[in-house]
Design a protein around this motif. Structure first.
Motif, PDB file in Angstrom:
ATOM      1  N   ASP A   1      93.779  93.202 -14.687  1.00 60.40           N
ATOM      2  CA  ASP A   1      92.371  93.450 -15.025  1.00 60.40           C
ATOM      3  C   ASP A   1      91.390  92.431 -14.465  1.00 60.40           C
ATOM      4  OD1 ASP A   1      93.124  95.658 -16.508  1.00 60.40           O
ATOM      5  OD2 ASP A   1      93.572  94.413 -18.261  1.00 60.40           O
TER       6      ASP A   1
ATOM      7  N   ASP B   1      89.635  82.657  -8.021  1.00 59.19           N
ATOM      8  CA  ASP B   1      88.173  82.610  -8.009  1.00 59.19           C
ATOM      9  C   ASP B   1      87.737  81.293  -7.375  1.00 59.19           C
ATOM     10  OD1 ASP B   1      88.593  80.726  -9.960  1.00 59.19           O
ATOM     11  OD2 ASP B   1      87.821  81.908 -11.615  1.00 59.19           O
ATOM     12  N   GLU B   2      86.433  81.022  -7.406  1.00 64.48           N
ATOM     13  CA  GLU B   2      85.939  79.842  -6.687  1.00 64.48           C
ATOM     14  C   GLU B   2      86.546  78.546  -7.209  1.00 64.48           C
ATOM     15  OE1 GLU B   2      81.598  79.818  -7.458  1.00 64.48           O
ATOM     16  OE2 GLU B   2      82.085  78.174  -8.829  1.00 64.48           O
ATOM     17  N   ARG B   3      86.799  78.464  -8.518  1.00 70.99           N
ATOM     18  CA  ARG B   3      87.378  77.230  -9.085  1.00 70.99           C
ATOM     19  C   ARG B   3      88.781  77.010  -8.528  1.00 70.99           C
ATOM     20  NH1 ARG B   3      90.356  75.483 -13.648  1.00 70.99           N
ATOM     21  NH2 ARG B   3      90.878  77.633 -14.116  1.00 70.99           N
ATOM     22  N   LEU B   4      89.580  78.068  -8.517  1.00 69.46           N
ATOM     23  CA  LEU B   4      90.957  77.929  -8.039  1.00 69.46           C
ATOM     24  C   LEU B   4      91.011  77.684  -6.534  1.00 69.46           C
ATOM     25  CD1 LEU B   4      92.863  80.548 -10.190  1.00 69.46           C
ATOM     26  CD2 LEU B   4      92.760  78.087 -10.455  1.00 69.46           C
TER      27      LEU B   4
ATOM     28  N   LYS C   1      83.124  71.297 -18.215  1.00 73.57           N
ATOM     29  CA  LYS C   1      84.139  70.581 -17.428  1.00 73.57           C
ATOM     30  C   LYS C   1      84.242  71.108 -16.013  1.00 73.57           C
ATOM     31  CE  LYS C   1      87.163  68.706 -20.889  1.00 73.57           C
ATOM     32  NZ  LYS C   1      88.531  68.533 -21.333  1.00 73.57           N
ATOM     33  N   TYR C   2      83.502  72.150 -15.717  1.00 71.57           N
ATOM     34  CA  TYR C   2      83.539  72.685 -14.349  1.00 71.57           C
ATOM     35  C   TYR C   2      82.120  72.773 -13.808  1.00 71.57           C
ATOM     36  CZ  TYR C   2      83.993  75.865 -10.434  1.00 71.57           C
ATOM     37  OH  TYR C   2      83.911  76.417  -9.193  1.00 71.57           O
TER      38      TYR C   2
ATOM     39  N   PRO D   1      90.431  89.061 -11.367  1.00 76.95           N
ATOM     40  CA  PRO D   1      90.735  88.525 -10.045  1.00 76.95           C
ATOM     41  C   PRO D   1      91.915  87.548 -10.093  1.00 76.95           C
ATOM     42  CG  PRO D   1      88.768  87.480 -10.933  1.00 76.95           C
ATOM     43  CD  PRO D   1      89.163  88.538 -11.913  1.00 76.95           C
TER      44      PRO D   1
ATOM     45  N   GLU E   1      86.432  66.997  -9.803  1.00 76.85           N
ATOM     46  CA  GLU E   1      85.711  65.720  -9.942  1.00 76.85           C
ATOM     47  C   GLU E   1      86.077  65.005 -11.227  1.00 76.85           C
ATOM     48  OE1 GLU E   1      81.450  66.163  -8.861  1.00 76.85           O
ATOM     49  OE2 GLU E   1      82.150  68.087  -8.161  1.00 76.85           O
TER      50      GLU E   1
ATOM     51  N   TYR F   1      97.639  89.899 -13.276  1.00 78.80           N
ATOM     52  CA  TYR F   1      96.206  89.944 -12.977  1.00 78.80           C
ATOM     53  C   TYR F   1      95.708  91.368 -12.801  1.00 78.80           C
ATOM     54  CZ  TYR F   1      97.402  85.132 -11.840  1.00 78.80           C
ATOM     55  OH  TYR F   1      97.881  83.849 -11.889  1.00 78.80           O
TER      56      TYR F   1
ATOM     57  N   PHE G   1      86.241  76.558 -18.990  1.00 79.93           N
ATOM     58  CA  PHE G   1      85.889  75.228 -18.477  1.00 79.93           C
ATOM     59  C   PHE G   1      84.379  75.089 -18.281  1.00 79.93           C
ATOM     60  CE2 PHE G   1      90.428  75.137 -17.153  1.00 79.93           C
ATOM     61  CZ  PHE G   1      90.776  73.987 -17.815  1.00 79.93           C
TER      62      PHE G   1
ATOM     63  N   VAL H   1      94.243  72.034 -12.044  1.00 82.57           N
ATOM     64  CA  VAL H   1      94.062  73.271 -12.814  1.00 82.57           C
ATOM     65  C   VAL H   1      93.957  72.926 -14.296  1.00 82.57           C
ATOM     66  CG1 VAL H   1      95.288  75.343 -13.621  1.00 82.57           C
ATOM     67  CG2 VAL H   1      95.055  74.925 -11.190  1.00 82.57           C
ATOM     68  N   ARG H   2      94.780  71.998 -14.759  1.00 82.49           N
ATOM     69  CA  ARG H   2      94.718  71.587 -16.174  1.00 82.49           C
ATOM     70  C   ARG H   2      93.423  70.834 -16.473  1.00 82.49           C
ATOM     71  NH1 ARG H   2      99.212  71.424 -19.501  1.00 82.49           N
ATOM     72  NH2 ARG H   2      98.380  69.629 -20.573  1.00 82.49           N
ATOM     73  N   LYS H   3      92.982  70.044 -15.501  1.00 82.53           N
ATOM     74  CA  LYS H   3      91.777  69.228 -15.692  1.00 82.53           C
ATOM     75  C   LYS H   3      90.516  70.111 -15.689  1.00 82.53           C
ATOM     76  CE  LYS H   3      89.681  65.126 -13.726  1.00 82.53           C
ATOM     77  NZ  LYS H   3      88.941  65.159 -12.479  1.00 82.53           N
ATOM     78  N   GLY H   4      90.529  71.168 -14.911  1.00 78.20           N
ATOM     79  CA  GLY H   4      89.398  72.082 -14.879  1.00 78.20           C
ATOM     80  C   GLY H   4      88.608  72.055 -13.595  1.00 78.20           C
ATOM     81  N   ASP H   5      88.441  70.873 -13.019  1.00 76.31           N
ATOM     82  CA  ASP H   5      87.659  70.752 -11.793  1.00 76.31           C
ATOM     83  C   ASP H   5      88.212  69.599 -10.967  1.00 76.31           C
ATOM     84  OD1 ASP H   5      85.716  71.210  -9.910  1.00 76.31           O
ATOM     85  OD2 ASP H   5      84.011  70.899 -11.243  1.00 76.31           O
TER      86      ASP H   5
ATOM     87  N   LYS I   1      88.727  76.087  -4.829  1.00 74.70           N
ATOM     88  CA  LYS I   1      88.316  74.687  -4.666  1.00 74.70           C
ATOM     89  C   LYS I   1      89.479  73.751  -5.003  1.00 74.70           C
ATOM     90  CE  LYS I   1      84.559  72.090  -6.819  1.00 74.70           C
ATOM     91  NZ  LYS I   1      83.451  72.265  -7.754  1.00 74.70           N
TER      92      LYS I   1
END
Lengths: 131, 92
Positions: free
Chosen positions: A59, A64-67, B50-51, A61, A131, A57, B45, A125-129, A69
């Motif tokens: 270059d 981030d907010e997705r990870l 998807k996100y 972060p 929900e 990592y 995503f 992580v594979r799914k993306g989110d 969450k």
């Protein structure tokens, strides 16, 4: 970004110090085998994580907010799985179907919690989110 | 917008025009990710719908691409916006 690099630098420094202390302890105090092994193993882990994350990592972060969450949801699902598992152990013991000692039950519960958290997080992580 | 970018959030599905706007500025996913401070995978995503981003991230992406949030993120089955007269009554 600077924060991430600094964090990795700390990991590398702490890892190197622990590793050196472990090696010195192993050479000069042969009786303290467990202590030096813990220091060497912990130091190597810190060092490896610091170097790998810094290269991976450099270059961008690290998180981030997705990870963040996904991390939080993964832990929540693991907690729920842990509750179900512990409840199942309780009822199996109560009904006399499965008897195991405290040590084994605790060990299994810790494993279920840790492994399920990692699996849920990998899936999300594979799914993306979440929900 | 093709249906491959459709993602169902309960009763709603979300589509995004991030890719369209990004290519207008000849930006790569990596460039956009760096500008808004997230990882490239998050942009991938987001573009696929998807996100579901935070308001902060949606705002940052919209600002970087010189667009409005509702230009970039489109929800299917969204109720029609109220007429200006009704909006005026609601604001009052």
């Amino acid at each position: 970004m600077r924060e991430t690099k600094q964090r990795n630098l700390y990991r590398i420094i702490i890892g190197a110090l622990m590793l050196m202390s472990g090696l010195i302890s192993a050479v000069f105090e042969p009786g303290g085998f467990i202590f030096s092994t813990i220091l060497i193993a912990g130091g190597s882990a810190f060092l490896a994580v610091g170097i790998l994350r810094d290269r991976q990592y450099r270059d961008g972060p690290e998180s981030d907010e997705r990870l963040k969450k996904i991390g939080a949801y993964g832990l929540s699902y693991a907690w729920l799985t842990g509750i179900l598992f512990i409840s199942a152990l309780y009822w199996l013991d109560f009904l006399g179907i499965l008897r195991m000692g405290t040590q084994r039950a605790l060990g299994l519960s810790v494993m279920v919690l840790a492994i399920s958290a990692v699996l849920y997080q990998m899936y999300l992580v594979r799914k993306g989110d979440v929900e | 917008m093709s249906s491959e970018f459709t993602y169902y959030y309960g009763w709603n599905s979300m589509q995004t025009k991030i890719k369209e706007y990004r290519t207008r500025f000849s930006m790569t996913q990596e460039d956009l990710a760096k500008k808004v401070g997230v990882r490239r995978e998050t942009i991938v995503f987001l573009e696929r719908g998807k996100y579901n981003p935070s308001l902060r991230l949606a705002h940052d992406v919209a600002r970087t691409l010189h667009a409005r949030i509702d230009d970039l993120f489109i929800f299917d089955n969204e109720p029609e916006p109220e007429s200006p007269e009704i909006r005026e009554i609601l604001v009052d």
